[in-house]
Design an enzyme around this catalytic site. Structure first.
Site, mmCIF file in Angstrom:
data_model
loop_
_atom_site.group_PDB
_atom_site.id
_atom_site.type_symbol
_atom_site.label_atom_id
_atom_site.label_comp_id
_atom_site.label_asym_id
_atom_site.label_seq_id
_atom_site.Cartn_x
_atom_site.Cartn_y
_atom_site.Cartn_z
ATOM 1 C CB CYS A 177 -9.214 -2.095 42.856
ATOM 2 S SG CYS A 177 -8.280 -1.020 43.950
ATOM 3 C CG ASP A 232 -12.000 5.566 41.823
ATOM 4 O OD1 ASP A 232 -11.764 5.695 43.040
ATOM 5 O OD2 ASP A 232 -11.712 4.541 41.181
ATOM 6 C CG HIS A 247 -12.511 2.456 44.049
ATOM 7 N ND1 HIS A 247 -11.578 2.509 43.051
ATOM 8 C CD2 HIS A 247 -12.222 1.338 44.761
ATOM 9 C CE1 HIS A 247 -10.754 1.481 43.157
ATOM 10 N NE2 HIS A 247 -11.127 0.760 44.193
#
Lengths: 158, 358
Positions: free
Chosen positions: B149, B303, B332
């Site tokens: 991320c 996601d 995600h």
């Protein structure tokens, strides 16, 4: 799924749950569209600024009253948390120092043995044969993978 | 009560239903009781610590490891233990068992005195120091960075600015580089009604609850839907356990330092400076074309936090010759820690790293 799947008897909520789960994405997207709108942004922004001021005033007011009662306020508790955090950082820094000292002592002791500090050989090579995995990651094994919360697109986590 | 006649069938069904409800409740309570606080339990040592940041070295589980150590870089708003969620649901453990020497940067929980920390601190100071520590600890002259991320964005920026060959390879998952793909946040950042400076001035660091609310806003009803899914699977112990683990992690966000929030909001979200190669770290422009090491990006098909559009074209931004981008099934978080991650992301990552970490 549970053993009672397909048995709607006494489970009217189940049908509602299933409908909710199926339509959640569409509803969420609609709500997100609203939140991305400039009009919403303006209203939300104004409310947020007001909330910030209100929160500031309330914190001061309640803090004074709690101080008069000889009681800790939220900010007092938070400052204790920060102190604990500082102590954790110090302990962690000391731990790291000890680990490094230990590593150095080990290194000195094993200099002649020509071993790396971690004590493991760093000579591994990749295996010649690998399990083929396609772009969606599906292998034969994945078709028998146990169903878990993390697999679902609509699971509780982001 | 007599059970003869047509009523008996109903009585039987009512009895079954009551038993089912009872067993669900008992099962649910049992699961709650059984789930120990076993996250982040893979044996490790803290080898470096600075402010709230910790650098962990996980104890290798194989006698022989790949030459180049792997350094996992976490996001600034999430707890590190998503990568080591449970003994049988851990990317860290998978990498260890695959023969890697694994390190991890945990940014920790920033305090008010850290509110001035910006990306200059994380990218220009802390992460390079961690790389040096890993090099010293492992005795190697380079490391492979793996970022998750926002951690991927930090790792990319660090690699782009890295003056020497300290970074050997770079793998990122669900890494945002283009704010045009993050529609809601972009709209907020461009809105004149929202004043990030006033927020930072008032609060110092952006509280964890605020971060949580921002993430929830991307899919406001998802959490409730997930809980409903849990009700339907309450007799499936594995499902319930995984659900609670994710719930615990997803409500355990960490605050973001005010300085970083301001920079991300203005430079990244509003002005999209990273994509335009205009973002500056300690006065130095970050040009992603300077990334020339082997590069891999893995996106998640479902996601909604970092949608495909936010990482679209990432592969074209880097200057590497050996580069690869793949999209895998998952959300995600389920991409890195879901039940099927062991069949999808983990082997892909391990295979890719194993060929480059020799």
């Amino acid at each position: 799924m549970t053993d009672d799947q397909g048995e709607p008897f006494l489970e009217p909520m189940r049908m509602w749950r299933e409908w909710y789960q199926r339509s959640e994405k569409q509803w969420s997207e609609a709500l997100t569209d609203i939140m991305a709108d400039e009009k919403f942004g303006k209203t939300w922004g104004r409310m947020f600024q007001e909330w910030l001021h209100a929160q500031h005033m309330m914190a001061e007011l309640i803090g004074q009253q709690l101080a008069a009662l000889n009681m800790p306020s939220r900010s007092d508790i938070l400052s204790i948390r920060d102190r604990v955090g500082e102590m954790e950082d110090s302990v962690s820094a000391l731990t790291a120092e000890i680990v490094q000292l230990r590593q150095q002592m080990k290194k000195t002791a094993t200099t002649n043995a020509e071993k790396p500090p971690s004590g493991v050989k760093r000579t591994r090579k990749p295996a010649a044969k690998k399990t083929p995995v396609d772009e969606t990651g599906k292998t034969e094994a994945s078709s028998v993978a146990p169903k878990t919360s993390g697999d679902s697109e609509s699971a509780a986590m982001p | 009560m007599n059970s003869a006649g047509p009523h008996s069938a109903y009585e039987e069904k009512i009895r079954d239903a009551v038993q089912r409800v009872l067993s669900r409740n008992i099962s649910g309570l049992k699961t709650l009781e059984d789930i120990a606080l076993d996250f982040g339990a893979t044996p490790k040592e803290t080898i470096y610590s600075k402010d709230s940041m910790r650098l962990y070295h996980y104890t290798p589980t194989t006698d022989e490891v790949y030459r180049v150590p792997v350094l996992l870089v976490m996001s600034l708003v999430s707890r590190y233990y998503i990568l080591d969620l449970a003994p049988d649901q851990s990317l860290v453990r998978f990498l260890l068992d695959s023969g890697f020497d694994v390190y991890l940067v945990d940014w920790g929980i920033p305090r008010p005195e850290h509110s001035e920390f910006t990306l200059d601190y994380y990218v220009g100071e802390a992460l390079p120091e961690c790389i040096e520590e890993v090099k010293a600890d492992s005795g190697e002259d380079s490391v492979a960075l793996v970022g998750y991320c926002l951690g991927g964005t930090l790792a990319m920026m660090t690699t782009a600015l890295c003056p020497d060959d300290s970074v050997h390879a770079l793998a990122c998952f669900t890494t945002p580089v283009d704010s045009n793909g993050m529609r809601l946040y972009k709209a907020w950042a461009e809105s004149k009604s929202f004043d990030i400076d006033e927020l930072v001035e008032e609060l110092g660091n952006i509280p964890a609850q605020f971060i949580d609310a921002m993430i929830q806003a991307l899919r406001p009803l998802q959490k409730t839907a997930g809980r409903m899914g849990m009700l339907d699977n309450v007799l499936n112990d594995k499902f319930v356990e995984a659900h609670y683990r994710f719930e615990r992690w997803s409500s355990d966000h960490i605050p973001m330092t005010g300085g970083t929030a301001r920079q991300l909001f203005n430079d990244f979200l509003r002005d999209n400076k990273l994509l335009k190669n205009q973002l500056e770290i300690k006065g130095q422009r970050v040009d992603l074309k300077n990334i020339t090491v082997p590069f891999m990006h893995i996106a998640a098909l479902h996601d909604h936090i970092v949608p495909a559009a936010a990482s679209k074209g990432i592969i074209d931004l880097v200057g590497s010759e050996d580069k690869k981008e793949i999209t895998l099934k998952g959300g995600h978080v389920s991409l890195v820690a879901g039940g099927n991650a062991v069949y999808r992301l983990w082997p892909q990552l391990s295979d890719w790293l194993s060929e480059r970490c020799v």
